[in-house]
Structure formats: C-alpha cells, structure tokens
Scaffold this motif. Structure first.
Motif, PDB file in Angstrom:
ATOM      1  N   TRP A   1       0.872  -1.179   0.000  1.00 21.93           N
ATOM      2  CA  TRP A   1       0.000   0.000   0.000  1.00 21.93           C
ATOM      3  C   TRP A   1       0.906   1.224   0.000  1.00 21.93           C
ATOM      4  N   ALA A   2       0.727   2.098  -0.978  1.00 20.46           N
ATOM      5  CA  ALA A   2       1.537   3.307  -1.083  1.00 20.46           C
ATOM      6  C   ALA A   2       1.039   4.340  -0.083  1.00 20.46           C
ATOM      7  N   LEU A   3       1.827   4.595   0.945  1.00 15.68           N
ATOM      8  CA  LEU A   3       1.466   5.576   1.963  1.00 15.68           C
ATOM      9  C   LEU A   3       1.699   6.983   1.447  1.00 15.68           C
ATOM     10  N   GLY A   4       0.909   7.899   1.932  1.00 14.54           N
ATOM     11  CA  GLY A   4       1.169   9.298   1.631  1.00 14.54           C
ATOM     12  C   GLY A   4       2.373   9.783   2.411  1.00 14.54           C
ATOM     13  N   PRO A   5       3.013  10.836   1.956  1.00  9.95           N
ATOM     14  CA  PRO A   5       4.191  11.342   2.670  1.00  9.95           C
ATOM     15  C   PRO A   5       3.808  11.970   4.003  1.00  9.95           C
ATOM     16  N   HIS A   6       4.551  11.658   5.038  1.00 11.65           N
ATOM     17  CA  HIS A   6       4.341  12.212   6.369  1.00 11.65           C
ATOM     18  C   HIS A   6       5.599  12.965   6.798  1.00 11.65           C
ATOM     19  N   THR A   7       5.415  14.017   7.534  1.00 14.88           N
ATOM     20  CA  THR A   7       6.551  14.702   8.147  1.00 14.88           C
ATOM     21  C   THR A   7       6.247  14.922   9.618  1.00 14.88           C
TER      22      THR A   7
ATOM     23  N   ALA B   1       3.091   0.232   3.288  1.00 14.68           N
ATOM     24  CA  ALA B   1       2.632  -0.754   4.252  1.00 14.68           C
ATOM     25  C   ALA B   1       2.533  -2.100   3.544  1.00 14.68           C
ATOM     26  N   LEU B   2       2.882  -3.172   4.247  1.00  9.96           N
ATOM     27  CA  LEU B   2       2.877  -4.503   3.652  1.00  9.96           C
ATOM     28  C   LEU B   2       1.549  -5.198   3.943  1.00  9.96           C
ATOM     29  N   LEU B   3       0.970  -5.791   2.914  1.00 10.40           N
ATOM     30  CA  LEU B   3      -0.367  -6.373   3.015  1.00 10.40           C
ATOM     31  C   LEU B   3      -0.365  -7.899   2.938  1.00 10.40           C
ATOM     32  N   HIS B   4       0.783  -8.520   3.135  1.00 10.51           N
ATOM     33  CA  HIS B   4       0.867  -9.974   3.016  1.00 10.51           C
ATOM     34  C   HIS B   4       0.015 -10.689   4.064  1.00 10.51           C
ATOM     35  N   LYS B   5      -0.198 -10.051   5.215  1.00 11.64           N
ATOM     36  CA  LYS B   5      -0.957 -10.682   6.288  1.00 11.64           C
ATOM     37  C   LYS B   5      -2.368 -10.118   6.412  1.00 11.64           C
ATOM     38  N   THR B   6      -2.762  -9.272   5.472  1.00  9.64           N
ATOM     39  CA  THR B   6      -4.101  -8.661   5.529  1.00  9.64           C
ATOM     40  C   THR B   6      -4.814  -8.858   4.190  1.00  9.64           C
ATOM     41  N   PRO B   7      -5.236 -10.065   3.882  1.00 11.15           N
ATOM     42  CA  PRO B   7      -5.902 -10.305   2.597  1.00 11.15           C
ATOM     43  C   PRO B   7      -7.205  -9.535   2.455  1.00 11.15           C
ATOM     44  N   GLU B   8      -7.814  -9.125   3.576  1.00  7.83           N
ATOM     45  CA  GLU B   8      -9.064  -8.374   3.473  1.00  7.83           C
ATOM     46  C   GLU B   8      -8.860  -7.019   2.804  1.00  7.83           C
ATOM     47  N   ILE B   9      -7.657  -6.441   2.936  1.00 14.59           N
ATOM     48  CA  ILE B   9      -7.381  -5.171   2.262  1.00 14.59           C
ATOM     49  C   ILE B   9      -7.262  -5.386   0.757  1.00 14.59           C
TER      50      ILE B   9
ATOM     51  N   GLY C   1       2.436  -3.199   9.614  1.00 15.38           N
ATOM     52  CA  GLY C   1       3.700  -2.563   9.952  1.00 15.38           C
ATOM     53  C   GLY C   1       4.587  -3.483  10.754  1.00 15.38           C
ATOM     54  N   SER C   2       5.780  -3.034  10.975  1.00 21.48           N
ATOM     55  CA  SER C   2       6.736  -3.847  11.715  1.00 21.48           C
ATOM     56  C   SER C   2       7.088  -3.223  13.054  1.00 21.48           C
TER      57      SER C   2
ATOM     58  N   ALA D   1      -0.592   4.521   8.460  1.00 18.30           N
ATOM     59  CA  ALA D   1      -1.365   3.807   7.433  1.00 18.30           C
ATOM     60  C   ALA D   1      -2.857   3.882   7.728  1.00 18.30           C
ATOM     61  N   ARG D   2      -3.319   5.032   8.171  1.00 10.79           N
ATOM     62  CA  ARG D   2      -4.699   5.134   8.642  1.00 10.79           C
ATOM     63  C   ARG D   2      -5.705   4.822   7.547  1.00 10.79           C
ATOM     64  N   GLU D   3      -5.438   5.224   6.308  1.00  9.64           N
ATOM     65  CA  GLU D   3      -6.376   4.928   5.228  1.00  9.64           C
ATOM     66  C   GLU D   3      -6.411   3.433   4.923  1.00  9.64           C
ATOM     67  N   ALA D   4      -5.259   2.772   5.030  1.00  9.67           N
ATOM     68  CA  ALA D   4      -5.218   1.333   4.789  1.00  9.67           C
ATOM     69  C   ALA D   4      -5.891   0.557   5.922  1.00  9.67           C
ATOM     70  N   ILE D   5      -5.733   1.035   7.156  1.00  9.46           N
ATOM     71  CA  ILE D   5      -6.277   0.327   8.311  1.00  9.46           C
ATOM     72  C   ILE D   5      -7.801   0.216   8.212  1.00  9.46           C
ATOM     73  N   THR D   6      -8.457   1.261   7.763  1.00 11.33           N
ATOM     74  CA  THR D   6      -9.923   1.267   7.701  1.00 11.33           C
ATOM     75  C   THR D   6     -10.445   1.011   6.293  1.00 11.33           C
ATOM     76  N   TYR D   7      -9.563   0.654   5.372  1.00 11.80           N
ATOM     77  CA  TYR D   7      -9.947   0.524   3.959  1.00 11.80           C
ATOM     78  C   TYR D   7     -11.060  -0.508   3.725  1.00 11.80           C
TER      79      TYR D   7
END
Length: 355
Positions: free
Chosen positions: A157-163, A174-182, A233-234, A244-250
C-alpha cells in the motif's frame, strides 16, 4: 572537463518511458540520469531555459508536498522530440504534463517552465513494480488515484508522505501480506469504480470521512483496527494506525461505500439527541461493529456526511479521479503524542538532482 550535452539532431540514446501517473519532475530526472546528466544539464542541452523556481508556501500546500516541474509548450515539444515519445502519449501518462499556462504559440514562446509545489498529492509507487518497469531502484513519485494505492501483485500500500517537525517519516509503504481483506477490498473498489465511475469516487470519499472519524474515536472494545495495524507494519501498532490510517480502515470504507452507491434511497434524517437511527443499526450490522449502534459514535453533522445521490451506472474505465487525502496535520499530532521520533536524514551521495 565539461560534460557533453545531448544534441537535438539525434534521438535520446536510451529509451525512457514514463510510468502511468508519474510526476513531470520524476520523468525528466530519470531521463537525465539515464544519460549521466543532471536535470539542469539535460534542459540546457535541449536549449530549454532554466525553469523559474517558486518557493513552497506551507499554508497553501503543506510541508510534505513535492515540487513539480511544469513545462511550457516549447519545452514539452523539445522533450517529446528528443525522447521520440509523442506528446499525446506523454499527456496520457503524466497528469500534469500540460498544466503549464501557456501564453501565445509555442513558436513565439521561449522553451522554459517553472518549478513549484504541486497541488496534487503524490506517493511513491510500488518499489517492485518500479524496478520491473525501469530497471532502477530509484523511487518514482506518482499521482496515484485512491483505487491504485494498492499493488495486489506485490501486496503493498503506497502511503502518503508524512513529516514530523519537518523531518520526513522513513516509511513509504505498508505490507499487506498478512491482511488479505485489504486486497479483497481493493478488487471490490475497482469493480465499483468500473461500474459507477465518479459516483463510486464520491461514495468512497464520504465513507472514508466516516471511517476516519470512527478510527480516532473507537472504543477500547475495537480490536480489529489495532490488530490490522500490527500486521501491516513492523513497529508499534499505534504508530502504524497513524501512518497507514487509510489502509487500516480501507475494508470498512469500501463496504460502506458499496452501501451508499447501491442504495440511492439512503438518506439521513435528523433524530433527537441520543436517539438511535435505523441507519446506525444498518451500518453496525454491515461492518460487524456493535458499538456503531450507539449514536454517540457518529458526528453531529452526519447529514452532511450522508448526502449522496448516484446519477447512473457507467462503464467509463478511462475516468481518472485523484482523491486528495485528508489533512496530514492530524497525523503529525498523533505521532507526536505517541512519542515517535523519525531518524534524522543522513547526508549521502545521490544521483543527479533536480535544480
């Protein structure tokens, strides 16, 4: 010894193709790097006047917004001639290729351009796809629409830039290998977009506002989102809920969007304070969240969140919609409260840089 600059009487020695949704600055920089030049040297060799640089205005664009290279018609024509890529193809691949406000004809205007902050949000494309397409590991910023942030093949998942306090947070995916629902939600999102086009984009945007409201105010009984944050995440789950807030609730966002886009009769009518609404029960059952039956978990202006009227289904697959992410200032506050401190960037040698 001065470098030998490219000669417009010949085509480029290396064929560099733009990636879909790539930024102008990234494409021109990759073209220069392939010929062992800096961007400034490439433009000078093509007899393109040095672009005027406009400083970033934080109150307009935000500190995370990348600088984009906007070229006038004359400059675009010379790059097209040099690369051998038709201007129509560059226009199709690069969303901001023709965003320069040309005045007069290309023959009358000196080739040049401007470098200024982009009004579109750019993310770093999937690194595995980038290596496969370019043969290089250099990150490629792209104006990916919301439904393209997920790479189903490589599960990223391509995260937006954060500062944080002006320092970039060193996490781009973010890696989605363990979240097939996303990944499943991503395929559903694509189907909604193919069928409903702009209506699906509107529904997803409204659903995202609601799920973000719930994520920040979820009760302690909510375990799905914190557990999902640990899987994508790790590091600390709380930190990844902010990154990864957008991915978490996607998955919940897409499920809710499906309700909005398929049920044009869905409307929200005001009720008395504290009184449950039938829509609350429907959403709680749909998302498998009992706590969403409680009116206290909904914004007071929910009627402004649910005001959607689909026009008609469409199969227009060429429709492109760049969904602007919500403000990142809240992320900075979250990360600061969590005590997260990004590592200071270290000085190291880079390839040719944009100037």
């Amino acid at each position: 010894m001065p470098r030998t600059l490219p000669d417009l009487t010949h085509r480029a020695l290396r064929r560099i193709r733009p990636l879909s949704f790539e930024t102008n600055a990234s494409f021109v920089e990759r073209l220069a790097r392939a010929h062992y030049l800096t961007t400034s040297e490439l433009l000078s060799g093509l007899h393109i006047h040095r672009p005027k640089v406009y400083p970033a205005r934080e109150h307009d664009y935000g500190p995370h917004t990348p600088t984009e290279l906007y070229l006038n018609a004359g400059a675009r024509a010379r790059i097209s001639q040099y690369t051998g890529i038709p201007d129509a193809h560059l226009t199709h691949a690069l969303p901001c290729w023709k965003d320069y406000r040309d005045r007069g004809s290309a023959a009358e205007t000196r080739p040049g351009g401007a470098m200024r902050p982009s009004s579109l949000p750019a993310v770093i494309g999937c690194p595995h796809c980038t290596v496969a397409r370019t043969g290089q590991t250099q990150p490629v910023p792209r104006y990916l629409p919301h439904q393209q942030l997920v790479c189903a093949r490589h599960r990223t998942w391509a995260l937006g830039p954060h500062t944080l306090h002006g320092i970039p947070v060193p996490h781009t995916h973010a890696l989605l290998h363990k979240t097939p629902e996303i990944v499943r939600a991503h395929h559903t999102h694509l189907r909604l977009t193919r069928r409903w086009g702009p209506d699906a984009d509107n529904a997803v945007a409204q659903a995202a506002r609601l799920t973000e409201h719930w994520r920040r105010r979820a009760p302690k009984s909510e375990r799905i989102w914190p557990d999902r944050a640990r899987l994508v995440g790790s590091e600390d789950a709380s930190m990844w809920q902010a990154l990864a807030r957008e991915a978490i609730t996607y998955p919940e966002t897409i499920t809710l969007a499906g309700l909005l886009v398929r049920r044009p009769s869905t409307r929200y009518h005001r009720t008395r304070p504290g009184q449950s609404h039938p829509l609350h029960t429907t959403i709680a059952r749909l998302l498998n969240r009992r706590w969403l039956q409680n009116p206290a978990h909904y914004p007071e202006d929910l009627s402004h969140y649910i005001r959607y009227a689909p026009r008609h289904p469409t199969n227009d697959t060429a429709y492109r919609h760049h969904t602007k992410p919500t403000s990142r200032e809240a992320d900075t506050v979250e990360l600061t409260q969590l005590g997260y401190r990004p590592s200071q960037p270290t000085a190291k040698a880079h390839g040719p840089q944009r100037r």
